[in-house]
Design an enzyme around this catalytic site. Structure first.
Site, PDB file in Angstrom:
ATOM      1  N   LYS A  10       0.820  -1.215   0.000  1.00 20.26           N
ATOM      2  CA  LYS A  10       0.000   0.000   0.000  1.00 20.26           C
ATOM      3  C   LYS A  10       0.861   1.274   0.000  1.00 20.26           C
ATOM      4  O   LYS A  10       2.069   1.214   0.283  1.00 20.26           O
ATOM      5  CB  LYS A  10      -0.928  -0.032   1.224  1.00 20.26           C
ATOM      6  CG  LYS A  10      -2.005  -1.132   1.166  1.00 20.26           C
ATOM      7  CD  LYS A  10      -2.943  -1.021   2.380  1.00 20.26           C
ATOM      8  CE  LYS A  10      -4.070  -2.032   2.322  1.00 20.26           C
ATOM      9  NZ  LYS A  10      -5.001  -1.891   3.483  1.00 20.26           N
ATOM     10  N   PHE A  58     -15.888   3.345   6.632  1.00 20.16           N
ATOM     11  CA  PHE A  58     -14.545   3.770   6.223  1.00 20.16           C
ATOM     12  C   PHE A  58     -14.294   3.620   4.712  1.00 20.16           C
ATOM     13  O   PHE A  58     -13.183   3.844   4.240  1.00 20.16           O
ATOM     14  CB  PHE A  58     -13.480   2.991   7.011  1.00 20.16           C
ATOM     15  CG  PHE A  58     -13.599   1.479   6.912  1.00 20.16           C
ATOM     16  CD1 PHE A  58     -13.053   0.792   5.830  1.00 20.16           C
ATOM     17  CD2 PHE A  58     -14.239   0.758   7.905  1.00 20.16           C
ATOM     18  CE1 PHE A  58     -13.160  -0.585   5.742  1.00 20.16           C
ATOM     19  CE2 PHE A  58     -14.347  -0.639   7.828  1.00 20.16           C
ATOM     20  CZ  PHE A  58     -13.799  -1.308   6.730  1.00 20.16           C
ATOM     21  N   ARG A  86      -2.047 -14.289   4.487  1.00 18.48           N
ATOM     22  CA  ARG A  86      -2.780 -13.651   5.585  1.00 18.48           C
ATOM     23  C   ARG A  86      -1.995 -13.770   6.900  1.00 18.48           C
ATOM     24  O   ARG A  86      -1.975 -12.845   7.712  1.00 18.48           O
ATOM     25  CB  ARG A  86      -4.177 -14.262   5.747  1.00 18.48           C
ATOM     26  CG  ARG A  86      -5.116 -14.087   4.570  1.00 18.48           C
ATOM     27  CD  ARG A  86      -5.551 -12.676   4.303  1.00 18.48           C
ATOM     28  NE  ARG A  86      -6.096 -12.002   5.451  1.00 18.48           N
ATOM     29  CZ  ARG A  86      -6.718 -10.820   5.397  1.00 18.48           C
ATOM     30  NH1 ARG A  86      -6.878 -10.183   4.235  1.00 18.48           N
ATOM     31  NH2 ARG A  86      -7.147 -10.243   6.475  1.00 18.48           N
ATOM     32  N   THR A  92      -5.520  -7.006  10.804  1.00 20.79           N
ATOM     33  CA  THR A  92      -5.830  -5.751  10.095  1.00 20.79           C
ATOM     34  C   THR A  92      -5.286  -4.525  10.829  1.00 20.79           C
ATOM     35  O   THR A  92      -4.695  -3.630  10.224  1.00 20.79           O
ATOM     36  CB  THR A  92      -7.365  -5.616   9.933  1.00 20.79           C
ATOM     37  OG1 THR A  92      -7.854  -6.795   9.286  1.00 20.79           O
ATOM     38  CG2 THR A  92      -7.732  -4.397   9.125  1.00 20.79           C
ATOM     39  N   ARG A 103       2.449  -6.429   9.220  1.00 25.16           N
ATOM     40  CA  ARG A 103       1.732  -5.281   9.788  1.00 25.16           C
ATOM     41  C   ARG A 103       2.277  -4.892  11.153  1.00 25.16           C
ATOM     42  O   ARG A 103       2.252  -3.720  11.523  1.00 25.16           O
ATOM     43  CB  ARG A 103       0.234  -5.579   9.817  1.00 25.16           C
ATOM     44  CG  ARG A 103      -0.385  -5.436   8.414  1.00 25.16           C
ATOM     45  CD  ARG A 103      -1.772  -5.994   8.341  1.00 25.16           C
ATOM     46  NE  ARG A 103      -2.493  -5.539   7.141  1.00 25.16           N
ATOM     47  CZ  ARG A 103      -3.673  -6.019   6.774  1.00 25.16           C
ATOM     48  NH1 ARG A 103      -4.260  -6.947   7.493  1.00 25.16           N
ATOM     49  NH2 ARG A 103      -4.272  -5.567   5.690  1.00 25.16           N
ATOM     50  N   ASN A 113      -1.954   0.286   6.925  1.00 23.20           N
ATOM     51  CA  ASN A 113      -1.440  -0.987   7.444  1.00 23.20           C
ATOM     52  C   ASN A 113      -0.569  -1.735   6.439  1.00 23.20           C
ATOM     53  O   ASN A 113      -0.400  -2.951   6.520  1.00 23.20           O
ATOM     54  CB  ASN A 113      -2.590  -1.839   7.988  1.00 23.20           C
ATOM     55  CG  ASN A 113      -3.637  -2.145   6.935  1.00 23.20           C
ATOM     56  OD1 ASN A 113      -3.472  -1.794   5.779  1.00 23.20           O
ATOM     57  ND2 ASN A 113      -4.705  -2.804   7.340  1.00 23.20           N
ATOM     58  N   HIS A 116      -2.074  -5.381   1.579  1.00 20.04           N
ATOM     59  CA  HIS A 116      -3.383  -6.016   1.352  1.00 20.04           C
ATOM     60  C   HIS A 116      -3.147  -7.460   0.944  1.00 20.04           C
ATOM     61  O   HIS A 116      -2.157  -7.762   0.281  1.00 20.04           O
ATOM     62  CB  HIS A 116      -4.132  -5.302   0.212  1.00 20.04           C
ATOM     63  CG  HIS A 116      -5.304  -6.105  -0.305  1.00 20.04           C
ATOM     64  ND1 HIS A 116      -6.542  -6.050   0.291  1.00 20.04           N
ATOM     65  CD2 HIS A 116      -5.399  -7.014  -1.312  1.00 20.04           C
ATOM     66  CE1 HIS A 116      -7.358  -6.884  -0.344  1.00 20.04           C
ATOM     67  NE2 HIS A 116      -6.690  -7.485  -1.316  1.00 20.04           N
TER      68      HIS A 116
HETATM   69  P1  IDP Z   1      -7.877  -6.774   5.670  1.00 20.04           P
HETATM   70  O1  IDP Z   1      -7.094  -5.778   4.869  1.00 20.04           O
HETATM   71  O2  IDP Z   1      -7.111  -7.269   6.852  1.00 20.04           O
HETATM   72  O3  IDP Z   1      -8.445  -7.887   4.815  1.00 20.04           O
HETATM   73  P2  IDP Z   1     -10.587  -5.686   5.735  1.00 20.04           P
HETATM   74  O4  IDP Z   1     -11.550  -5.894   6.829  1.00 20.04           O
HETATM   75  O5  IDP Z   1     -10.811  -6.420   4.448  1.00 20.04           O
HETATM   76  O6  IDP Z   1      -9.122  -5.992   6.306  1.00 20.04           O
HETATM   77  O7  IDP Z   1     -10.561  -4.134   5.452  1.00 20.04           O
HETATM   78  C1  IDP Z   1      -9.912  -3.615   4.301  1.00 20.04           C
HETATM   79  C2  IDP Z   1      -9.053  -2.437   4.717  1.00 20.04           C
HETATM   80  O8  IDP Z   1      -9.902  -1.411   5.215  1.00 20.04           O
HETATM   81  C3  IDP Z   1      -8.095  -2.736   5.863  1.00 20.04           C
HETATM   82  O9  IDP Z   1      -6.858  -3.249   5.433  1.00 20.04           O
HETATM   83  C4  IDP Z   1      -7.937  -1.386   6.507  1.00 20.04           C
HETATM   84  O10 IDP Z   1      -6.930  -0.620   5.855  1.00 20.04           O
HETATM   85  C5  IDP Z   1      -9.275  -0.726   6.279  1.00 20.04           C
HETATM   86  N1  IDP Z   1     -10.100  -0.848   7.494  1.00 20.04           N
HETATM   87  C6  IDP Z   1     -10.680  -1.964   7.984  1.00 20.04           C
HETATM   88  N2  IDP Z   1     -11.377  -1.708   9.106  1.00 20.04           N
HETATM   89  C7  IDP Z   1     -11.240  -0.379   9.328  1.00 20.04           C
HETATM   90  C8  IDP Z   1     -11.717   0.508  10.350  1.00 20.04           C
HETATM   91  O11 IDP Z   1     -12.420   0.118  11.280  1.00 20.04           O
HETATM   92  N3  IDP Z   1     -11.348   1.819  10.225  1.00 20.04           N
HETATM   93  C9  IDP Z   1     -10.568   2.277   9.203  1.00 20.04           C
HETATM   94  N4  IDP Z   1     -10.089   1.478   8.236  1.00 20.04           N
HETATM   95  C10 IDP Z   1     -10.419   0.168   8.291  1.00 20.04           C
HETATM   96 MG    MG Z   2      -9.879  -7.856   3.316  1.00 19.13          MG
END
Ligand code: IDP
Ligand code: MG
Length: 133
Positions: A10, A58, A86, A92, A103, A113, A116
């Site tokens: 990212k 978000f 993963r 996350t 991360r 973070n 992806h």
């Molecule tokens: P992941 O990247 O670990 O799969 P996801 O739940 O798919 O997590 O969410 C996608 C992206 O959205 C996350 O990597 C993170 O950058 C962002 N994100 C997820 N939850 C939140 C939140 O509660 N606040 C702000 N950003 C979030």
């Molecule tokens: Mg995801």
């Protein structure tokens, strides 16, 4: 089973020149990088890529962020690549990520973070196809 998954470095990590470190980490952990390119996507493309999150509060910030600067998109290939990636990424929110994960090492916050990764084989196929047609 040999699988493929999509990984993205990212904008926060590209900006901090972490590209080589992250690529080496995958390779050291037996995930082969079978395709890679650096791109900058538009906000519309980010909306499309993250559309599974369109109802989340978000979503808009997330799409602004992913389109804010260059990203490195990679196809990772190997045994159990989806779950393996993963695990290497960590939770996350970097605050909750296990020691030694990407991360934990590099993530700045839940939105910045650093990486992806696809969360299933099917989503991996869709995401790989999104970037590598
Ligand atoms: P992941 O990247 O670990 O799969 P996801 O739940 O798919 O997590 O969410 C996608 C992206 O959205 C996350 O990597 C993170 O950058 C962002 N994100 C997820 N939850 C939140 C939140 O509660 N606040 C702000 N950003 C979030
Ligand atoms: Mg995801």
């Amino acid at each position: 089973m040999i699988e493929k998954t999509l990984s993205i470095i990212k904008p926060d990590a590209v900006e901090r020149n972490l590209e080589d470190k992250i690529k080496s980490f995958f390779e050291e952990n037996n995930l082969k990088i079978s395709n890679i390119k650096k791109v900058k996507i538009s906000k519309e493309e980010a909306f499309e890529f993250y559309k599974v999150h369109q109802t989340k509060p978000f979503y808009n910030d997330l799409c602004n962020y992913l389109s804010s600067g260059p990203i490195v998109v990679m196809v990772l290939e190997g045994e159990n690549a989806v779950l393996k990636n993963r695990e290497l990424m960590g939770a996350t929110d970097p605050k909750n990520a296990a020691e030694g994960t990407l991360r934990k090492k590099y993530g700045l916050s839940i939105d910045k973070n650093s990486v992806h990764g696809s969360d299933s084989i099917d989503n991996g196929k869709t995401e790989i196809n999104f970037f590598f047609k």
